[in-house]
Design a protein around this motif. Structure first.
Motif, mmCIF file in Angstrom:
data_model
loop_
_atom_site.group_PDB
_atom_site.id
_atom_site.type_symbol
_atom_site.label_atom_id
_atom_site.label_comp_id
_atom_site.label_asym_id
_atom_site.label_seq_id
_atom_site.Cartn_x
_atom_site.Cartn_y
_atom_site.Cartn_z
ATOM 1 N N TYR A 342 0.829 -1.205 0.000
ATOM 2 C CA TYR A 342 0.000 0.000 0.000
ATOM 3 C C TYR A 342 0.861 1.252 0.000
ATOM 4 O O TYR A 342 2.051 1.199 0.288
ATOM 5 C CB TYR A 342 -0.934 0.004 1.223
ATOM 6 N N ILE A 343 0.225 2.357 -0.331
ATOM 7 C CA ILE A 343 0.903 3.659 -0.300
ATOM 8 C C ILE A 343 0.175 4.565 0.685
ATOM 9 O O ILE A 343 -1.023 4.839 0.523
ATOM 10 C CB ILE A 343 0.897 4.337 -1.687
ATOM 11 N N ASN A 344 0.911 5.027 1.665
ATOM 12 C CA ASN A 344 0.407 6.018 2.613
ATOM 13 C C ASN A 344 0.150 7.317 1.844
ATOM 14 O O ASN A 344 1.053 7.857 1.202
ATOM 15 C CB ASN A 344 1.484 6.207 3.704
ATOM 16 N N GLN A 345 -1.090 7.807 1.912
ATOM 17 C CA GLN A 345 -1.467 9.011 1.159
ATOM 18 C C GLN A 345 -1.066 10.292 1.877
ATOM 19 O O GLN A 345 -1.269 11.383 1.367
ATOM 20 C CB GLN A 345 -2.985 9.018 0.916
ATOM 21 N N ASN A 346 -0.549 10.134 3.074
ATOM 22 C CA ASN A 346 -0.151 11.289 3.886
ATOM 23 C C ASN A 346 1.246 11.009 4.451
ATOM 24 O O ASN A 346 1.447 10.863 5.641
ATOM 25 C CB ASN A 346 -1.176 11.431 5.026
ATOM 26 N N MET A 375 -1.910 0.450 13.043
ATOM 27 C CA MET A 375 -2.101 1.588 12.121
ATOM 28 C C MET A 375 -0.805 2.364 11.947
ATOM 29 O O MET A 375 -0.435 2.742 10.831
ATOM 30 C CB MET A 375 -3.213 2.508 12.638
ATOM 31 N N LEU A 376 -0.092 2.602 13.056
ATOM 32 C CA LEU A 376 1.164 3.357 12.960
ATOM 33 C C LEU A 376 2.192 2.592 12.110
ATOM 34 O O LEU A 376 2.902 3.183 11.294
ATOM 35 C CB LEU A 376 1.718 3.639 14.359
ATOM 36 N N TRP A 377 2.263 1.285 12.310
ATOM 37 C CA TRP A 377 3.203 0.490 11.505
ATOM 38 C C TRP A 377 2.842 0.529 10.021
ATOM 39 O O TRP A 377 3.703 0.695 9.158
ATOM 40 C CB TRP A 377 3.219 -0.968 11.992
ATOM 41 N N VAL A 406 -5.209 -1.880 7.867
ATOM 42 C CA VAL A 406 -5.280 -1.480 6.457
ATOM 43 C C VAL A 406 -6.717 -1.103 6.093
ATOM 44 O O VAL A 406 -6.962 -0.093 5.438
ATOM 45 C CB VAL A 406 -4.766 -2.610 5.547
ATOM 46 N N GLU A 407 -7.650 -1.903 6.547
ATOM 47 C CA GLU A 407 -9.070 -1.639 6.270
ATOM 48 C C GLU A 407 -9.500 -0.283 6.833
ATOM 49 O O GLU A 407 -10.093 0.541 6.137
ATOM 50 C CB GLU A 407 -9.906 -2.713 6.968
ATOM 51 N N GLY A 413 -9.333 6.890 3.579
ATOM 52 C CA GLY A 413 -8.605 7.464 2.449
ATOM 53 C C GLY A 413 -7.128 7.686 2.735
ATOM 54 O O GLY A 413 -6.432 8.359 1.981
ATOM 55 N N LEU A 414 -6.631 7.112 3.808
ATOM 56 C CA LEU A 414 -5.218 7.328 4.149
ATOM 57 C C LEU A 414 -4.294 6.359 3.442
ATOM 58 O O LEU A 414 -3.071 6.496 3.525
ATOM 59 C CB LEU A 414 -5.033 7.222 5.670
ATOM 60 N N LEU A 415 -4.857 5.380 2.763
ATOM 61 C CA LEU A 415 -4.057 4.315 2.172
ATOM 62 C C LEU A 415 -4.669 3.900 0.849
ATOM 63 O O LEU A 415 -5.886 3.787 0.753
ATOM 64 C CB LEU A 415 -4.132 3.110 3.125
ATOM 65 N N VAL A 416 -3.833 3.698 -0.165
ATOM 66 C CA VAL A 416 -4.342 3.048 -1.384
ATOM 67 C C VAL A 416 -3.361 1.941 -1.768
ATOM 68 O O VAL A 416 -2.177 2.008 -1.445
ATOM 69 C CB VAL A 416 -4.535 4.026 -2.568
ATOM 70 N N GLU A 417 -3.908 0.932 -2.448
ATOM 71 C CA GLU A 417 -3.049 -0.186 -2.825
ATOM 72 C C GLU A 417 -2.005 0.287 -3.833
ATOM 73 O O GLU A 417 -2.273 1.148 -4.673
ATOM 74 C CB GLU A 417 -3.892 -1.328 -3.408
ATOM 75 N N ALA A 418 -0.825 -0.271 -3.757
ATOM 76 C CA ALA A 418 0.266 0.099 -4.666
ATOM 77 C C ALA A 418 -0.030 -0.417 -6.083
ATOM 78 O O ALA A 418 -0.806 -1.331 -6.256
ATOM 79 C CB ALA A 418 1.583 -0.446 -4.160
#
Lengths: 419, 419, 419
Positions: A342-346, A375-377, A406-407, A413-418
């Protein structure tokens, strides 16, 4: 699962023949198996599909006409692939065709002679020592004729064409741990995977050992590149702790996933390096394929005295061990299914989780420590290069907690799949 | 080998001079050594070949005319490279030129002053404490004049120009472990390699420590790139266990080969990291060359009290230790010789070994388990990237078994050498 | 340093407000700190600078008008960021706003509610259990209004623009180890670095935890790429052994340097892997920055019972521990300052050190073994790829000896800096 083992136990399997067909037909009751026949004489890489072997009855009678060994009592009594024979001979001549285990005098060994024509009987050493001088009548009502090799295949499509291979050998007669345990667990995995959504496609192979795996690889070479991960399943019903033999690659995703699941299980277990001896991972990991396929076992072949003897019977395995083996296999597959990037959007500094309701705002007294850490990891390592399994391993957290984080983060919206 | 040590023991060697020439002439009896002379004053990198030093006699007489120290008794008595002197002086003045070992009062130390003109005597602390006040006459009949530095070289060509370097220092006077042991083993290795077919070419260097290795490197710079592996041999006759000091690279083939051979020997041994102190590996592993040269020893310099004293004598080493050291060196060279890469010609699945007579076909009871496993390992890893040493290490099998498996498989056309 | 802690201890700090301003003004007495104000409402990445909080007094009175809890006694008594309130309520209602530590009944906890408006009191469990039924009067004379967040920054230019960041949090009220210890050590490091020549530029940040670091990063994004190494300093006054938490990179130069210094110190210590929980390394190591910043501590947060309680007082830390912490920090910075790469100008074989007077020429009896070995190591590894820290680690020698060897060799022209 134990009931399925009981149902399959009496059948006389070998690398070909009706015992295998009967076994696959039984499995077909619960999974829509495709039963394939490969004719004798078919060239499969360096090998040739052998003649088909079937056996109806076999015995040894002493000179008083008493059956001293009878195939009806135990199908291990006949050397697998024995040619038909009916003759009389002396005890000395007979003994050249008898196999026993002197160190376990009441067990019958399991022996085969697939690629060199021969005949023989396996019996307990107790029986053997009671044989008296005299003439013996030997009868084996078998056939070794052109026919076919039979294997079962079940392909379960998923969201992608990338495949996970589950393979088990089906060529052993009445032996429970090796390998009715593997057959049963594979078939119950198939049954449960059928009912869930799947990122991967799954291919289940129920094949006679060595020649069956070679035949499948030779006849399906174009499909091989789809196999991304795989497990050979065997010896999964005994009371030993788990053993995972790594793929030839040694650091494949399947190797990491199994290691992680066994660590998280809290159970004693052993991870052993690949070696080119064992089960069909030998073929899948031959240098021309080098697939990411490991072998999942409890006690490995050759490490328990009951191995390849009549003592590998219904008492040697338990429903509990079978059940736990199935659970670990499921967990391994769930890790592979969920192991995305995943990609952290922030990515610059932490996002403010509190304002999104993602944790209780009183500093120092948090409701759900585990999810917060997960979540932090996930946020910290989701830079597109770390998979969730890598995050779970590095954080030493349960994969479920990571997946749940991840869910939660994706929902906000903080994460999207790579990719 | 022990007899050769006995023959060389009495000679008074230094970094130049007739003792070295005599030593090399003795070696020439068994190997066709090329004896080279490098004139004093020759520039070799940052160094200059020093004047040649020879000594005929030397003594200290007390005021009763008695020789209290005499070079004839022991050639360690004179500080190596002592300038000629003949004078009378007081005990106090004399003591500034005397060296002893108070902690081992009956041993004579070995001392040198190659690069600063000086003179001195080494004696036992017992002798030293018996010296009484009075006038002493000191006489050193030495010469320090333009001449040359002498070293021996033996080049043994092989199938390829790639070289293995065997280097030992020849500059120590009557000291057995350091380094008549190394000289002897190098010369016996040369003798035996001469009689066998060789994939590698071999270069044996018998050089004075430091300046000799520097001289050879400076004068033969164009040959250096041929050196693929090398060993400095020293301290190989004492009763300590083996020590291998790795090359500066730390993971060179020679490092792996020695480590493997010592492991397989079953003997206690130690593998130590490279450090820039020790023997001529210091020069071979200087950053401008960085050759794959390690140092093979039993007890390393400085770790045994007899080091650089008269106690490093013929009693300190044994024929048995010399012999075993030679055997391990041979094994190391055999591993390097045989360490090729192969390509499995049947890489997809295992080839059928049985039909080629490569093993007994009754399943589960194999005659020659070791060769069968060796064949499976060689087939599995022979993808062109694994050397036989890598296969031997990964399989933890004897190199001989791996090499024999290669032979059997090559005969059947299942294997060809890579490239 | 202990005196500075004593001076700062009584101030009531929070993430904003006059306590922070007062603290920074005190530090400005010894270092020319730049005091920055960021207005409430400023967007900093995903966060917003909160309103400024100030407090004058606060108490709880029982129905007899007695102050049972009073902010004047201890500034931990008020939940940080408590909104102003003045009301009467029953004990049951009051208790929803009280925080205690039942397991340490005489300690007052430290609690905050920065991002959710709330009010509360912290008190010892002993006080709590003595509260009797009845009506209580609660008064908090605080303000939570638009204002600004205050932080201190001190930039100390060096020979290069490459920066070392030293960051500490200044938001805790009367707590000594967490983090008057970090503030004090950072300020004394600044003081001493100011007086020496510096290869690196240094940036000292005295910021409120989390929001302060985020604000600095958001408002100074263009400067971030200059930061090559960094340390977050906290909990450095207690009697525990050192703990270093690695940067997210895990193998950054700062990680190696701290590990090396702690090893060389001979003190027990622990190196722990990065995790995304802790202090402001969380922000510096967020994936969008991934700076080489670790966290240097003695006892980590949460591992000592006094953490975030009134027991983290002036008795909990000692001048000795502060002093030793400062010494280790200095050593770490000195390693970074000196960690250059050099090129041996005489890379082929060793240069002759003796002729340059670099060591005593009598073989086997050297005056200064340590410097000689350091010179050999530096010469051997100075091929442009090894830094001095790498040489020090590989040789297991003190960095000072390595650095001194570099000086000696450079003077003789044997070494020049790489690039």
């Amino acid at each position: 699962m134990y009931q399925l083992v009981e149902r399959l136990y009496p059948l006389c399997r070998s690398i070909t023949g009706d015992g295998v067909r009967e076994t696959l037909k039984t499995l077909k009751n619960s999974i829509p198996l495709n039963i394939c026949e490969v004719p004798s004489g078919t060239a499969v890489f360096d090998w040739t599909i052998p003649k088909e072997w079937n056996i109806r009855s076999a015995w040894i009678k002493n000179d008083r006409g008493e059956k001293v060994v009878d195939f009806q009592d135990c199908n291990l009594h006949v050397l697998s692939y024995s040619i038909p024979i009916h003759c009389k001979l002396s005890l000395t001549e007979l003994k050249q065709h008898l196999y026993t285990i002197p160190s376990h005098p009441d067990w019958i060994p399991y022996r085969t002679s697939y690629y060199k024509e021969n005949w023989g009987f396996c019996l307990s050493h107790e029986q053997y020592t009671q044989l008296q001088e005299g003439e013996y009548e030997v009868y084996i009502d078998s056939s070794l004729e052109d026919g076919s090799l039979t294997y079962g295949e079940y392909y379960l499509p998923g969201e992608t064409k990338d495949e996970i291979l589950i393979s088990c050998h089906i060529c052993h007669p009445s032996l429970c741990n090796d390998n009715l345990s593997g057959i049963t667990i594979a078939s119950f995995l198939a049954k449960s995977l059928k009912e869930q959504s799947r990122r991967y496609s799954y291919r289940f192979l129920f094949v006679p050992g060595t020649i069956g795996a070679i035949a499948w690889l030779a006849l399906n070479e174009s499909k091989v590149s789809q196999i991304k991960h795989g497990l050979v399943l065997t010896c999964l019903g005994d009371s030993g702790s788990f053993t995972y033999k790594k793929s030839r690659r040694g650091n494949a995703e399947i190797d990491r996933a199994v290691e992680y699941v066994l660590q998280q299980s809290g159970q004693a277990h052993e991870i052993v390096e690949f070696s080119p001896y064992g089960y069909d991972e030998r073929q899948y990991c031959s240098p021309g394929f080098n697939l990411a396929v490991g072998c999942f076992m409890r006690s490995p072949h050759g490490t328990f005295p009951e191995y390849h003897t009549s003592a590998d019977n219904l008492d040697f395995i338990t429903p509990e061990q079978l059940g736990d083996s199935w659970i670990q296999c499921r967990s391994i597959l769930q890790v592979l299914e969920g192991n995305r990037r995943y990609i952290n959007q922030n990515p610059k500094c932490e996002p403010q989780l509190g304002k999104r309701g993602l944790y209780e705002p009183i500093g120092g007294h948090l409701a759900d420590e585990t999810y917060r850490m997960a979540m932090l990891w996930v946020l910290n390592l989701s830079d597109g290069t770390h998979s969730l399994l890598q995050i779970a391993r590095r954080s030493r957290m349960p994969f479920d907690a990571i997946a749940r984080a991840v869910e939660l983060l994706s929902e906000k919206g903080l994460l999207v799949e790579a990719e």
